[in-house]
Design a protein around this motif. Structure first.
Motif, mmCIF file in Angstrom:
data_model
loop_
_atom_site.group_PDB
_atom_site.id
_atom_site.type_symbol
_atom_site.label_atom_id
_atom_site.label_comp_id
_atom_site.label_asym_id
_atom_site.label_seq_id
_atom_site.Cartn_x
_atom_site.Cartn_y
_atom_site.Cartn_z
ATOM 1 N N SER A 115 -6.530 -15.413 3.553
ATOM 2 C CA SER A 115 -7.870 -15.390 4.150
ATOM 3 C C SER A 115 -8.963 -15.036 3.150
ATOM 4 C CB SER A 115 -7.905 -14.392 5.317
ATOM 5 O OG SER A 115 -6.926 -14.721 6.287
ATOM 6 N N LEU A 116 -8.591 -14.439 2.029
ATOM 7 C CA LEU A 116 -9.600 -14.050 1.046
ATOM 8 C C LEU A 116 -10.082 -15.276 0.277
ATOM 9 C CD1 LEU A 116 -7.802 -10.847 -0.207
ATOM 10 C CD2 LEU A 116 -9.805 -10.965 1.264
ATOM 11 N N ARG A 117 -11.369 -15.358 0.070
ATOM 12 C CA ARG A 117 -11.967 -16.575 -0.484
ATOM 13 C C ARG A 117 -11.829 -16.684 -1.999
ATOM 14 N NH1 ARG A 117 -17.663 -17.067 2.951
ATOM 15 N NH2 ARG A 117 -16.688 -17.191 5.030
ATOM 16 N N SER A 118 -11.771 -15.564 -2.679
ATOM 17 C CA SER A 118 -11.707 -15.606 -4.139
ATOM 18 C C SER A 118 -10.425 -14.955 -4.642
ATOM 19 C CB SER A 118 -12.921 -14.897 -4.755
ATOM 20 O OG SER A 118 -12.872 -13.508 -4.477
ATOM 21 N N PHE A 119 -10.017 -15.388 -5.831
ATOM 22 C CA PHE A 119 -8.813 -14.834 -6.430
ATOM 23 C C PHE A 119 -9.018 -13.370 -6.795
ATOM 24 C CE2 PHE A 119 -5.948 -14.148 -10.114
ATOM 25 C CZ PHE A 119 -4.753 -14.373 -9.450
ATOM 26 N N GLY A 120 -10.245 -13.008 -7.178
ATOM 27 C CA GLY A 120 -10.538 -11.630 -7.516
ATOM 28 C C GLY A 120 -10.342 -10.693 -6.339
ATOM 29 N N MET A 121 -10.791 -11.109 -5.154
ATOM 30 C CA MET A 121 -10.617 -10.283 -3.966
ATOM 31 C C MET A 121 -9.144 -10.208 -3.574
ATOM 32 S SD MET A 121 -13.438 -8.964 -3.289
ATOM 33 C CE MET A 121 -12.882 -8.176 -1.781
ATOM 34 N N THR A 122 -8.391 -11.276 -3.846
ATOM 35 C CA THR A 122 -6.954 -11.254 -3.580
ATOM 36 C C THR A 122 -6.260 -10.225 -4.467
ATOM 37 O OG1 THR A 122 -7.005 -13.601 -2.974
ATOM 38 C CG2 THR A 122 -4.857 -12.648 -3.521
ATOM 39 N N VAL A 123 -6.659 -10.199 -5.755
ATOM 40 C CA VAL A 123 -6.105 -9.207 -6.682
ATOM 41 C C VAL A 123 -6.458 -7.796 -6.223
ATOM 42 C CG1 VAL A 123 -6.198 -8.322 -9.045
ATOM 43 C CG2 VAL A 123 -6.135 -10.786 -8.637
ATOM 44 N N PHE A 124 -7.708 -7.609 -5.837
ATOM 45 C CA PHE A 124 -8.159 -6.294 -5.381
ATOM 46 C C PHE A 124 -7.398 -5.849 -4.129
ATOM 47 C CE2 PHE A 124 -11.205 -3.871 -2.681
ATOM 48 C CZ PHE A 124 -11.216 -2.711 -3.434
ATOM 49 N N ALA A 125 -7.252 -6.746 -3.162
ATOM 50 C CA ALA A 125 -6.532 -6.409 -1.928
ATOM 51 C C ALA A 125 -5.071 -6.088 -2.221
ATOM 52 C CB ALA A 125 -6.627 -7.565 -0.935
ATOM 53 N N GLY A 126 -4.470 -6.817 -3.165
ATOM 54 C CA GLY A 126 -3.088 -6.549 -3.527
ATOM 55 C C GLY A 126 -2.921 -5.184 -4.169
ATOM 56 N N LEU A 127 -3.863 -4.810 -5.053
ATOM 57 C CA LEU A 127 -3.807 -3.497 -5.705
ATOM 58 C C LEU A 127 -3.979 -2.367 -4.695
ATOM 59 C CD1 LEU A 127 -5.897 -4.168 -8.951
ATOM 60 C CD2 LEU A 127 -3.422 -3.874 -8.771
ATOM 61 N N VAL A 128 -4.935 -2.524 -3.789
ATOM 62 C CA VAL A 128 -5.186 -1.488 -2.786
ATOM 63 C C VAL A 128 -3.977 -1.328 -1.864
ATOM 64 C CG1 VAL A 128 -6.593 -0.853 -0.791
ATOM 65 C CG2 VAL A 128 -7.687 -1.749 -2.843
ATOM 66 N N THR A 129 -3.445 -2.450 -1.390
ATOM 67 C CA THR A 129 -2.304 -2.393 -0.476
ATOM 68 C C THR A 129 -1.094 -1.755 -1.143
ATOM 69 O OG1 THR A 129 -3.090 -4.419 0.615
ATOM 70 C CG2 THR A 129 -0.801 -3.765 1.013
ATOM 71 N N THR A 130 -0.810 -2.150 -2.375
ATOM 72 C CA THR A 130 0.325 -1.580 -3.105
ATOM 73 C C THR A 130 0.145 -0.085 -3.333
ATOM 74 O OG1 THR A 130 0.670 -3.691 -4.245
ATOM 75 C CG2 THR A 130 1.706 -1.748 -5.199
ATOM 76 N N SER A 131 -1.061 0.317 -3.705
ATOM 77 C CA SER A 131 -1.331 1.736 -3.973
ATOM 78 C C SER A 131 -1.155 2.581 -2.710
ATOM 79 C CB SER A 131 -2.744 1.911 -4.522
ATOM 80 O OG SER A 131 -2.912 1.218 -5.734
ATOM 81 N N VAL A 132 -1.652 2.080 -1.592
ATOM 82 C CA VAL A 132 -1.537 2.839 -0.341
ATOM 83 C C VAL A 132 -0.077 2.957 0.081
ATOM 84 C CG1 VAL A 132 -2.144 2.883 2.105
ATOM 85 C CG2 VAL A 132 -3.855 2.232 0.411
ATOM 86 N N ILE A 133 0.707 1.887 -0.075
ATOM 87 C CA ILE A 133 2.128 1.930 0.278
ATOM 88 C C ILE A 133 2.854 2.973 -0.573
ATOM 89 C CG2 ILE A 133 4.300 0.641 0.212
ATOM 90 C CD1 ILE A 133 2.724 -1.854 0.978
ATOM 91 N N ILE A 134 2.588 2.983 -1.886
ATOM 92 C CA ILE A 134 3.221 3.961 -2.778
ATOM 93 C C ILE A 134 2.794 5.376 -2.406
ATOM 94 C CG2 ILE A 134 3.381 4.768 -5.168
ATOM 95 C CD1 ILE A 134 3.081 1.880 -6.056
ATOM 96 N N TYR A 135 1.510 5.549 -2.070
ATOM 97 C CA TYR A 135 1.021 6.871 -1.675
ATOM 98 C C TYR A 135 1.732 7.357 -0.416
ATOM 99 C CZ TYR A 135 -1.976 10.408 0.402
ATOM 100 O OH TYR A 135 -2.431 11.554 0.997
ATOM 101 N N LEU A 136 1.902 6.476 0.572
ATOM 102 C CA LEU A 136 2.578 6.862 1.814
ATOM 103 C C LEU A 136 4.028 7.255 1.553
ATOM 104 C CD1 LEU A 136 1.164 4.212 4.316
ATOM 105 C CD2 LEU A 136 0.733 6.669 4.334
ATOM 106 N N ILE A 137 4.706 6.500 0.686
ATOM 107 C CA ILE A 137 6.098 6.820 0.361
ATOM 108 C C ILE A 137 6.198 8.179 -0.319
ATOM 109 C CG2 ILE A 137 8.084 6.132 -1.037
ATOM 110 C CD1 ILE A 137 7.275 3.228 -0.572
#
Length: 215
Positions: A115-137
């Motif tokens: 759904s993200l329009r740009s590759f940059g926002m895709t990279v950003f969303a991937g970094l945020v999601t990964t970081s939050v998952i690691i933080y929760l673990i």
């Protein structure tokens, strides 16, 4: 590009030093530097598709840096604890967990559906999601302990000097709630569940370092 890379390295080194030395001014300098790097990249025309991935990394740089420096500084800070060690359980707000889980779900949805329009926002969303998952673990497996020189939580030792007072709340047959009030206005009280058999040992440490607010 070399200037921006150098600024990123310097800001990361400042944050790591600040985490180990527990110097808040250096951590604040990191935020200023990383923000300046992103602003410089944006206003110098890094707005095309080729550079969008770089911007995505820069946007996620502060979050990733906090996570990585936490993992690096953790064993260093762990060696600074002083016995005795008393295991306790931290009480967290369920709303915070729900918000983080919803954020992860949203990130995964956006990444999977494209759904993200740009590759940059895709990279950003991937970094945020990964970081939050690691933080929760890490938050789920991390132990909270009271030591002779502070409270070990979130992979860091909060020294008694970081708190101004303590109080007891909600006593049961098995445990009692301990609240530690921070000196800083950032963040709220630290709420811990102390086993009733360990209350006297914890009380001795508290009375030697903090005033009792409940008296």
């Amino acid at each position: 590009m070399l200037v921006i890379g150098a600024l990123l390295v310097i800001s990361f080194a400042l944050l790591l030093f600040g985490r180990i030395a527990k110097t808040r001014s250096i951590c604040a300098a990191f935020l200023v530097l990383s923000g300046a790097v992103w602003s410089t990249a944006y206003f110098f025309g890094w707005r095309n598709d080729t550079a969008s991935s770089v911007l995505g990394v820069l946007m996620g740089f502060p979050l990733i840096s906090f996570l990585i420096t936490n993992l690096i500084a953790r064993p260093v800070l762990r060696r600074r604890v002083i016995s005795p060690c008393i295991p306790v359980r931290i009480i967290r707000s369920g709303i915070a967990y729900i918000a983080l889980i919803l954020l992860v779900a949203l990130g995964i949805f956006l990444l999977v559906t494209g759904s993200l329009r740009s590759f940059g926002m895709t990279v950003f969303a991937g970094l945020v999601t990964t970081s939050v998952i690691i933080y929760l673990i890490l938050d789920l497996i991390e132990k909270t302990e009271i030591w002779g020189n502070g409270v070990w939580q979130n992979g860091s030792l909060q020294a008694w000097e970081d708190y101004k007072c303590f109080s007891w709340k909600h006593e049961t047959e098995e445990s009692i709630e301990l609240r530690l009030e921070p000196k800083s206005w950032i963040g709220g009280s630290t709420r811990l569940t102390v086993p009733f058999e360990d209350r006297q040992a914890v009380l001795q440490l508290l009375e030697a370092n903090l005033p009792d607010l409940s008296v």
